[in-house]
Enzyme design. Structure first.
Site, PDB file in Angstrom:
ATOM      1  CD  GLU A 124     -14.726  22.990  52.939  1.00  0.00           C
ATOM      2  OE1 GLU A 124     -15.843  22.529  53.212  1.00  0.00           O
ATOM      3  OE2 GLU A 124     -13.943  22.414  52.133  1.00  0.00           O
ATOM      4  CG  HIS A 135       9.188 -15.481  55.112  1.00  0.00           C
ATOM      5  ND1 HIS A 135       8.342 -16.531  54.899  1.00  0.00           N
ATOM      6  CD2 HIS A 135      10.000 -15.427  54.028  1.00  0.00           C
ATOM      7  CE1 HIS A 135       8.642 -17.107  53.736  1.00  0.00           C
ATOM      8  NE2 HIS A 135       9.648 -16.437  53.188  1.00  0.00           N
ATOM      9  CG  ASP A 138      -8.692  24.915  51.633  1.00  0.00           C
ATOM     10  OD1 ASP A 138      -9.762  25.563  51.503  1.00  0.00           O
ATOM     11  OD2 ASP A 138      -8.589  23.947  52.410  1.00  0.00           O
TER      12      ASP A 138
END
Lengths: 454, 454
Positions: free
Chosen positions: A149, A209, A85
């Site tokens: 891994e 806001h 991987d």
């Protein structure tokens, strides 16, 4: 006459490039199908070169590719570990060529996984082929390549615990580290551990806001910044109580020995464009990246991050924070200390959630073992120079796990370079390094088998 | 008999909803076509109700919609200002209904721009229609609606400077603010200014592996957090040298007068889910949001922000930081102070770029003018209660610009509520407020025309 390796190097490279085209990113579920394709590809290549009993061992996550060649039960057995991987490739826009369309430029293979760890794993596949073509393997070889891994190897630990007999061996061989330079071979003998967390700070229950509310509500981004800033003092020591309690402090002699490794702060700065050196007071750059634990924010986000200006106070802010650990810190201990401390420093005006990701233990491997010497001799043969033992900064958590579960030491026979940009855009791996690995690994097996017999 | 407003309110709402369907987001270039469509829609509606000489005045950015009704040059002239552009709507996933598919739920119109400022602008269009249907407008009316308020109104300033004759008027009328509650009308008489910046901190020249480099390079996210944290002291005072030098300090009497406004910290906390009150030491919540300047991070980003764990040290980290200003701070002065200070606190190990966005000046409008009294009387008629003059926290930078360029005061006859979630997901505007605005505005014109004649 050209060696088998010399005659076949174009094909070896071409096979690796095909594998690199499969985006086996384990961290992102959308690549799950590709992860499985990458495992299948590896299985087929292992079978082709003569590895036997090759299988995709199912786990709760991605399968582990396992195969073996048992030539004689009385011979020693080497268990090769690696991972198929790869790290996520984003930000994609910073790659000069697409991460999953590998190209060779200036003698380097550019692709995600080129070095970490598909390129280094593939050296083992081809070293096996070379051995088979040149008379067979000199010892028993077991090969175990996992697919998780980069996300913590959780299922590997379970697999190893449940298959101790199958994985029985004399030593573990891993190529997932680097050398100091192409003319300065080295072998890592120390690795830092890891404690990784995602934190979430919540202020108001919705975005507000900033004109209407600014000044009268805890802004979770400002608060998160304050909390993160407080994790280091003015000397860049980490302020988490108890963090350094178990740190293995090296003696003056050991530090003097380390200082002999070739290093120039000036070259270090230039290599990555730093305007100044930075780090914990009282330690050198090499010490900071090896014998000292660290704390880094790996990602932060919150509020408006698009184009232009939006006057918002966010409801939530997030960060990914990780610590590199050294002997004799443990991942569990540090994870608990971090979590407790981070929650304790949150002001009453926000709520904080700390979510630990995977961890890994720091390790130091022996330099006086048969296997270490076999590796050092192999490198000396192929590089023409004795490798320097170094203590690296990265983490390979499974090294500590192998020691605990299987009782086996690991040899970290890696061929990458710090400049390979692993985990970064434009990851690459030198063709020199790939071929040097294929050349060196057979020597290791022969040296090791001979020494164990003696 | 039902009034014209009562008989037509369904149609008025339906027209507003059609306008809200057009995503006129000025901050994001991908909505440029929609911004133009929103301007065209407004032009058509103004023409329909009898506004004359309606045109889309081109600017270097989005067009300004201008129209007028000059009934008699000897009568006073009111210049109505508003904006048809809206804030970006992200994060979209936090909206319970899509931001550009308006719905009316529980008496509220949910959509981006429902209140800020399309809903409030549309009250003026329909108030004009009501006046025309009930005998004509009692004074001259000029209407100027811009499309870049949410990105700093830069081109409006140029337009105003170049069209002083065309824009000649006696007072400016703006509906882009709010009232304290639907049973507590109020008129804003003070507004905070704004200084807005985007900052970029660069450490290494590429993303790095935190294991290999962690501890020996300046992590730009950690550094940015430290820099941001240092902008406030332990009492939440802002630490930028000179920041408070020109702040108008109110007298004890003025503060005592302010403290009479209805407010409960407990209700304030509950309304937005706060766990505790927060802000500058020595000031009340109402003071913190009105008479005191503030500094908030509006957005922050850097490193890996995807799923899972990536052990990276980012090359760059970013934040959007804004300050709300009070009289007599100026946007230019504070922008310069911030920039200088932020650059000065960067350690040598990083480089910092500060990019100022738009700013705006704080203003206080008079409460003893003919126009203020006309507005207060109009509200008293329609709400049955005299409005309270308040000093708000938001910024309408163009109010100061109108004073400088045209010499005109503004009346802030707004009908929104703090809870309308403007600039947030699920922005909404009460149907009550929309209709109350259409009812009140004609009274203002009549009161004002009568008083100016007297």
């Amino acid at each position: 006459m050209a060696s088998y390796l010399e005659s076949n190097q174009e094909r070896f490279l071409s096979e690796l490039l095909d594998w690199l085209r499969i985006p086996s990113v384990s961290a992102d579920p959308k690549f799950h199908g590709d992860v499985l394709r990458a495992a299948e590809y590896l299985k087929t290549r292992l079978e082709e070169v003569g590895v036997e009993n090759v299988e995709l061992c199912p786990t709760a996550g991605n399968p582990i590719v396992y195969g073996e060649k048992i030539v004689d039960p009385s011979l020693p057995t080497v268990l090769v570990y690696g991972h198929y991987d790869v790290q996520p490739a984003d930000p994609y826009e910073l790659w000069t060529s697409p991460p999953f369309e590998p190209v060779i430029k200036d003698g380097k293979i550019y692709a995600r996984g080129a070095c970490d760890d598909k390129g280094q794993v593939y050296m083992h596949v081809k070293a096996f082929e070379v051995l088979m073509q040149e008379g067979g393997v000199p010892c028993n070889i077991k090969i175990m390549i996992e697919g998780e891994e980069e996300v913590g190897s959780n299922n590997l630990g379970i697999f190893v615990r449940e298959n101790k007999e199958k994985l029985k061996a004399d030593v573990i061989l891993i190529s997932d580290t680097g050398i100091l330079a192409n003319d300065t071979p080295s072998i890592e003998v120390g690795l830092r551990g890891l404690s990784y967390h995602e934190v979430e700070v919540t202020g108001p229950n919705r975005d507000l806001h900033s004109g209407l509310y600014g000044g009268a509500v805890a802004n979770p981004i400002n608060i998160l910044c304050q909390m993160i800033a407080s994790l280091h003092d003015e000397n860049n020591h980490i302020t988490i109580p108890g963090f350094y309690d178990n740190v293995d402090e090296l003696s003056a002699e050991e530090r003097a020995e380390m200082a002999k490794a070739p290093h120039s702060d000036e070259e270090f700065k230039q290599s990555i464009g730093l305007t100044d050196i930075h780090g914990e007071k009282g330690y050198s750059t090499l010490e900071r990246t090896s014998i000292r634990p660290t704390l880094d924010v790996n990602g932060i986000w919150g509020g408006y991050t698009g184009e232009g200006a939006k006057t918002v106070i966010a409801s939530k802010a997030y960060a990914k924070i990780s610590m590199r650990l050294v002997p004799h810190q443990t991942s569990d201990e540090i994870t608990e200390l971090f979590q407790k401390h981070f929650e304790s420093i949150a002001p009453a005006s926000v709520t904080v959630v700390v979510k630990p990701h995977h961890g890994g233990e720091p390790v130091v491997t022996p330099t006086d073992s048969v296997a270490y010497k076999a590796a050092a001799d192999a490198m000396e043969t192929t590089f023409g120079k004795r490798p320097i033992p170094t203590r690296g900064g990265g983490s390979i958590p499974i090294v500590a796990m192998f020691k605990t579960e299987l009782g086996l030491d690991s040899v970290l026979l890696g061929f990458g370079l710090d400049s390979d940009a692993i985990h970064s855009p434009n990851e690459h791996y030198g063709v020199f390094n790939f071929l040097k690995g294929i050349e060196t690994i057979p020597h290791f097996y022969r040296n090791y088998a001979a020494a164990m017999k003696a």
